[in-house]
Design a protein around this motif. Structure first.
Motif, PDB file in Angstrom:
ATOM      1  N   THR A  12       0.793  -1.234   0.000  1.00 30.74           N
ATOM      2  CA  THR A  12       0.000   0.000   0.000  1.00 30.74           C
ATOM      3  C   THR A  12       0.826   1.285   0.000  1.00 30.74           C
ATOM      4  OG1 THR A  12      -0.114   0.045   2.414  1.00 30.74           O
ATOM      5  CG2 THR A  12      -1.851  -1.161   1.284  1.00 30.74           C
ATOM      6  N   GLY A  13       2.156   1.160   0.097  1.00 32.60           N
ATOM      7  CA  GLY A  13       2.984   2.368   0.150  1.00 32.60           C
ATOM      8  C   GLY A  13       2.855   3.215  -1.114  1.00 32.60           C
ATOM      9  N   GLN A  14       2.844   4.530  -0.944  1.00 33.68           N
ATOM     10  CA  GLN A  14       2.685   5.439  -2.072  1.00 33.68           C
ATOM     11  C   GLN A  14       3.874   6.384  -2.199  1.00 33.68           C
ATOM     12  OE1 GLN A  14       0.410   5.214  -4.346  1.00 33.68           O
ATOM     13  NE2 GLN A  14      -0.686   3.583  -3.266  1.00 33.68           N
ATOM     14  N   PRO A  15       4.240   6.760  -3.426  1.00 31.36           N
ATOM     15  CA  PRO A  15       5.329   7.713  -3.623  1.00 31.36           C
ATOM     16  C   PRO A  15       5.135   8.967  -2.772  1.00 31.36           C
ATOM     17  CG  PRO A  15       4.648   6.825  -5.734  1.00 31.36           C
ATOM     18  CD  PRO A  15       3.699   6.278  -4.702  1.00 31.36           C
ATOM     19  N   GLU A  16       6.239   9.503  -2.286  1.00 29.79           N
ATOM     20  CA  GLU A  16       6.300  10.704  -1.442  1.00 29.79           C
ATOM     21  C   GLU A  16       5.984  10.434   0.025  1.00 29.79           C
ATOM     22  OE1 GLU A  16       4.871  14.406  -3.175  1.00 29.79           O
ATOM     23  OE2 GLU A  16       4.813  13.453  -5.149  1.00 29.79           O
ATOM     24  N   GLU A  17       5.645   9.173   0.364  1.00 34.77           N
ATOM     25  CA  GLU A  17       5.459   8.846   1.778  1.00 34.77           C
ATOM     26  C   GLU A  17       6.817   8.803   2.477  1.00 34.77           C
ATOM     27  OE1 GLU A  17       3.284   5.203   3.403  1.00 34.77           O
ATOM     28  OE2 GLU A  17       2.132   5.647   1.593  1.00 34.77           O
ATOM     29  N   ASN A  18       6.879   9.417   3.660  1.00 35.90           N
ATOM     30  CA  ASN A  18       8.097   9.341   4.471  1.00 35.90           C
ATOM     31  C   ASN A  18       7.954   8.242   5.497  1.00 35.90           C
ATOM     32  OD1 ASN A  18       9.998  11.671   3.821  1.00 35.90           O
ATOM     33  ND2 ASN A  18       7.982  12.646   3.865  1.00 35.90           N
ATOM     34  N   LEU A  19       8.959   7.420   5.635  1.00 40.80           N
ATOM     35  CA  LEU A  19       8.842   6.369   6.641  1.00 40.80           C
ATOM     36  C   LEU A  19      10.190   5.775   7.036  1.00 40.80           C
ATOM     37  CD1 LEU A  19       9.170   3.761   4.692  1.00 40.80           C
ATOM     38  CD2 LEU A  19       6.733   4.049   4.336  1.00 40.80           C
ATOM     39  N   THR A  20      10.129   4.975   8.097  1.00 40.89           N
ATOM     40  CA  THR A  20      11.314   4.293   8.605  1.00 40.89           C
ATOM     41  C   THR A  20      11.076   2.791   8.528  1.00 40.89           C
ATOM     42  OG1 THR A  20      11.783   6.080  10.152  1.00 40.89           O
ATOM     43  CG2 THR A  20      12.771   3.942  10.652  1.00 40.89           C
ATOM     44  N   VAL A  21      12.034   2.062   8.005  1.00 39.06           N
ATOM     45  CA  VAL A  21      11.936   0.600   8.013  1.00 39.06           C
ATOM     46  C   VAL A  21      13.167   0.016   8.682  1.00 39.06           C
ATOM     47  CG1 VAL A  21      10.514   0.343   5.950  1.00 39.06           C
ATOM     48  CG2 VAL A  21      12.993   0.379   5.745  1.00 39.06           C
ATOM     49  N   THR A  75      15.582   5.527   7.124  1.00 41.23           N
ATOM     50  CA  THR A  75      14.503   6.505   7.035  1.00 41.23           C
ATOM     51  C   THR A  75      14.630   7.191   5.684  1.00 41.23           C
ATOM     52  OG1 THR A  75      14.501   6.822   9.416  1.00 41.23           O
ATOM     53  CG2 THR A  75      13.493   8.553   8.093  1.00 41.23           C
ATOM     54  N   GLY A  76      13.495   7.381   5.031  1.00 41.94           N
ATOM     55  CA  GLY A  76      13.579   7.996   3.710  1.00 41.94           C
ATOM     56  C   GLY A  76      12.193   8.223   3.135  1.00 41.94           C
ATOM     57  N   VAL A  77      12.178   8.359   1.824  1.00 39.92           N
ATOM     58  CA  VAL A  77      10.913   8.641   1.144  1.00 39.92           C
ATOM     59  C   VAL A  77      10.693   7.603   0.044  1.00 39.92           C
ATOM     60  CG1 VAL A  77      12.052  10.282  -0.431  1.00 39.92           C
ATOM     61  CG2 VAL A  77       9.568  10.443  -0.043  1.00 39.92           C
ATOM     62  N   LEU A  78       9.454   7.163  -0.077  1.00 38.01           N
ATOM     63  CA  LEU A  78       9.131   6.201  -1.130  1.00 38.01           C
ATOM     64  C   LEU A  78       9.107   6.913  -2.475  1.00 38.01           C
ATOM     65  CD1 LEU A  78       6.231   4.020   0.388  1.00 38.01           C
ATOM     66  CD2 LEU A  78       8.664   3.443   0.193  1.00 38.01           C
ATOM     67  N   VAL A  79       9.643   6.239  -3.479  1.00 35.39           N
ATOM     68  CA  VAL A  79       9.563   6.759  -4.842  1.00 35.39           C
ATOM     69  C   VAL A  79       9.169   5.619  -5.776  1.00 35.39           C
ATOM     70  CG1 VAL A  79      11.272   8.600  -4.485  1.00 35.39           C
ATOM     71  CG2 VAL A  79      12.027   6.330  -5.242  1.00 35.39           C
ATOM     72  N   ALA A  80       8.524   5.997  -6.887  1.00 35.02           N
ATOM     73  CA  ALA A  80       8.217   4.979  -7.890  1.00 35.02           C
ATOM     74  C   ALA A  80       9.531   4.420  -8.403  1.00 35.02           C
ATOM     75  CB  ALA A  80       7.415   5.607  -9.030  1.00 35.02           C
ATOM     76  N   GLU A  89      10.284   1.961  -4.354  1.00 41.07           N
ATOM     77  CA  GLU A  89      11.522   1.728  -3.608  1.00 41.07           C
ATOM     78  C   GLU A  89      11.707   2.860  -2.618  1.00 41.07           C
ATOM     79  OE1 GLU A  89      14.078   1.419  -7.012  1.00 41.07           O
ATOM     80  OE2 GLU A  89      14.549   3.563  -7.022  1.00 41.07           O
ATOM     81  N   LEU A  90      12.636   2.674  -1.688  1.00 37.53           N
ATOM     82  CA  LEU A  90      12.839   3.666  -0.635  1.00 37.53           C
ATOM     83  C   LEU A  90      14.154   4.402  -0.874  1.00 37.53           C
ATOM     84  CD1 LEU A  90      11.787   4.776   2.124  1.00 37.53           C
ATOM     85  CD2 LEU A  90      13.226   3.039   3.214  1.00 37.53           C
ATOM     86  N   LYS A  91      14.038   5.733  -0.991  1.00 39.79           N
ATOM     87  CA  LYS A  91      15.229   6.574  -1.161  1.00 39.79           C
ATOM     88  C   LYS A  91      15.668   6.964   0.236  1.00 39.79           C
ATOM     89  CE  LYS A  91      16.435  10.591  -3.966  1.00 39.79           C
ATOM     90  NZ  LYS A  91      16.860  11.340  -2.775  1.00 39.79           N
ATOM     91  N   ALA A  92      16.887   6.573   0.615  1.00 40.59           N
ATOM     92  CA  ALA A  92      17.339   6.742   1.995  1.00 40.59           C
ATOM     93  C   ALA A  92      17.762   8.176   2.292  1.00 40.59           C
ATOM     94  CB  ALA A  92      18.498   5.794   2.268  1.00 40.59           C
ATOM     95  N   ASP A  93      17.269   8.708   3.425  1.00 36.27           N
ATOM     96  CA  ASP A  93      17.779   9.985   3.940  1.00 36.27           C
ATOM     97  C   ASP A  93      18.799   9.737   5.050  1.00 36.27           C
ATOM     98  OD1 ASP A  93      16.238  11.581   2.259  1.00 36.27           O
ATOM     99  OD2 ASP A  93      14.509  11.438   3.594  1.00 36.27           O
TER     100      ASP A  93
END
Lengths: 463, 463
Positions: A12-21, A75-80, A89-93
């Protein structure tokens, strides 16, 4: 406290969502200016792809710490995703490394390992694709079992593990004792002095909770056990464990027809539940382990089970245009080859064989009016063989006492079991399902040791 | 196959409905021209009242066969009840007697029996009001536990019952063997020749699945065990069993705060679930067994648990205006009287005490920076005392190895446990709940032997 789980993000993750895994690194690929991590947290077969750009502070140092098997928090932001194989995929911050895993010694490198080898590192094998899938499916099966019975008003009853009764007389029992084995106390007659043992009598690990489940059914009508059982059988095969879990429903006011109805509904429910809740894992098994896994499951879900008597089955086997290793004759138990012929060749769907000869079945099964057969049933499934065995129980005190004595057992040892027929006896029935056999068949895993986290077998009680 | 259950009829049955019920007769009252039966099938505390009119064919003969404890099938029509105590009753059209129960010998006559006596007939005690309620609540607790964890994505993992590791070093272990105890094989040096035993080494019944649960959490993040555990402790008390069920969740990427949050949410969930699903049984316990049962449950459900450190607790106990039997001093374990003072007198709600002295806690608990305390927590509840114990685990390899050695254990024996810290270690935490203790506290039953169907205690392994 509840972290984002990767299964949910992938769904269910959507682009521009910020999250930690948080999870463990399956692979790391370094390219020019950035790196990919495949991250897994056990919630799904699929990994989450993490992209780390060289702009990240301490990029080089962090990447050096990260290897296959290491644990990280990203921690980062989801991107297409640009790549194929994943939607996002998750772009790491920020990347935090919890624990590393020395690539020189960590046993789970990218190459494929044999299941035999993985058994020697059962403390790590849950981190592989195959065992991740197995233990998720195992959990789904177990959950389905509880749901099925609870929805139908059955009570889960905990029957004892330690038992003083050796009712089935199998001689395949483990002893439980707190004697010092170096110096077992003896009586004057050189017999074992059990009065000094914990329970003051010989005690064993249970082989079945059925007799106690019958007790509970005589008060609560519908009950089931779901717990560990044991066999001290020296069988080094791919289908035997010394410790395994069993499911044993028991229903008062129920005959063999009701028993078969419930068992059929039960099997369909579990297979359906797992297909719906673990589709990705089931696809994996079908692709990588056994190409017939989905077909077998669908066969069970979609067919009405064929029902025939043992006597009819023997006639069909005698007529069969097949050469069996073991001869077929009325009175002998069906062999695996016979069972598979019935389910796979003849009916091509699950088959319930009923009314077996009394002399090859247990004392507690209800004797029919012919006095030769008992109201037993076995469910045979294609590719699987026998998966469930059950019976209507003998509820008539006089008949039961005769059968107990005929089998060389003492009625005194079974006083409480006989009391159930003495006070408010009712027709009742139940069945047993070996839980690991079920998981083995569901997943197509070839060896039963690979569907339980820490298998117990002859000469092996590791971990 | 699914019969009408009495719980459902009492809840939703409407006058003029025709139905069949099956159950056991609790009492029979014969009046002029008709008779009342109180029928129970284990689905509820309340009985269904059945009215049999003398117009029924064979009225006299049938009534004669029916006694307390007998089993019957009644078909008839529901009617609004004239009597008090029930909304509806069943007017019998046909009555079939399955089994009788001789009033001369059937032990459960109408008079009240002591729980001590009922333990000697554990095969029949489920048919009494008290034990009916106990085992329904036990089932509800167990179901709540699975629901709680499954809803949160935890996998149920089956950790082994038979184990070769004696990690806690307690010496309270049952041995498991298939030696002939009369003649245990010895080596030339007169040592036990374990090479001839089933597992080729000493084997025991597990005291906890925690270490194996940690293995599984290191692959699946959140897992829980729910299975039998054992103590060969010679304690003949009302709070000890040799065989009991434990629940042990284990969470990766979780510290002690997360652990406490989960444990508090968990306890509230279970008490709430049971209050909602078994209100009649809970009222019964409050009326007949312990007048504080509902108050205790509501106290747990409605209060935020107090959290304080062991060091703070010791200060409060030292200041307390109460004379304790055991002195309080930093470094000594809290006694039951101290725990109850904190929960019942001082805070009047559940209390979580954290950060205990390292020397009184297990080797696997995480050492704090002060090097004197570990990140342990115990939950103490009013009227109950300690109900949950947990900790953050030591995830640092070097610190853990030191603590293993300090406790006289060998690192080789724990190679796989230490590997978890070697490869992708992460902060993790978990707790343990004794399932029978929970049921005991929930129901107010005074003796733990009365909340498990077939208790195992010193000198007793009946049924």
């Amino acid at each position: 406290m509840i972290n984002h789980r990767i299964a949910q993000i992938l769904k269910t993750g959507q682009p521009e969502e910020n999250l930690t895994v948080k999870g463990w690194v399956r692979t790391k690929r370094e390219l020019k200016g950035f790196a990919f991590l495949e991250l897994n947290d056990g919630s799904s077969l699929a990994n989450l792809q993490v992209v780390i750009n060289q702009d990240l502070p301490d990029y080089e140092a962090i990447l050096k710490q990260i290897n296959t098997g290491g644990s990280v928090e990203v921690t980062g932001v989801l991107v297409a995703s640009q790549g194929k194989g994943q939607r996002i995929e998750l772009k790491a911050d920020t990347v935090k490394v919890y624990g590393d895993a020395d690539p020189e010694t960590y046993p789970l490198q990218k190459k494929r390992h044999s299941f035999e080898f993985l058994r020697t590192i059962a403390h790590l094998r849950g981190r592989t694709n195959s065992f991740g899938a197995v233990f998720r499916v195992r959990n789904a099966c177990a959950t389905a079992i509880h749901q099925f019975f609870q929805q139908r008003g059955f009570l889960w009853v905990h029957t004892p593990i330690i038992t003083a009764s050796d009712c089935e007389g199998a001689g395949e029992l483990f002893s439980v004792t707190n004697f010092n084995l170096k110096n077992v106390p003896k009586t004057e007659n050189q017999e074992i002095d059990y009065s000094q043992d914990f329970f003051s009598k010989p005690a064993y690990l249970t082989v079945s909770g059925q007799l106690e489940a019958e007790i509970m059914a005589m008060a609560f009508t519908n009950v089931y056990t779901f717990g560990p059982t044991f066999r001290a059988e020296n069988s080094n095969t791919s289908r035997h464990l010394a410790e395994f879990w069993m499911v044993e429903p028991e229903m008062a006011f129920c005959d063999l027809d009701g028993d078969m109805d419930l068992a059929e509904e039960f099997l369909k429910y579990i297979f359906k539940y797992v297909m719906e809740t673990c589709p990705e894992d089931m696809e994996f098994f079908n692709d990588r382990i056994d190409k017939t896994v989905l077909e077998t499951a669908n066969n069970i879900i979609n067919n009405q089970f064929e029902r025939l008597t043992y006597t009819e089955a023997v006639k069909l086997l005698e007529k069969a245009d097949v050469k069996f290793d073991y001869p077929v004759s009325w009175g002998a138990d069906l062999q695996s080859e016979h069972e598979r012929y019935l389910a796979e060749q003849l009916f091509k769907k699950p088959v319930i064989v009923t009314d077996y000869p009394a002399q090859i079945k247990a004392f507690y099964m209800r004797l029919s009016d012919d006095e030769k057969t008992v109201r037993a049933m076995d469910i045979l499934a294609p590719k699987i063989g026998e998966i469930i065995g059950g019976s209507q129980r003998e509820e008539r005190l006089d008949v039961l006492e005769k059968r107990v004595l005929a089998q060389g057992m003492k009625t005194e040892d079974l006083w409480w079991y006989l009391d159930l027929r003495r006070y408010g006896t009712v027709p009742h029935a139940g069945f047993g399902l070996g839980f690991e056999r079920l998981v083995q068949f569901m997943t197509g895993m070839g060896n039963i040791r690979d569907v339980i986290p820490f298998p117990r077998t002859p000469q092996s009680a590791e971990f």
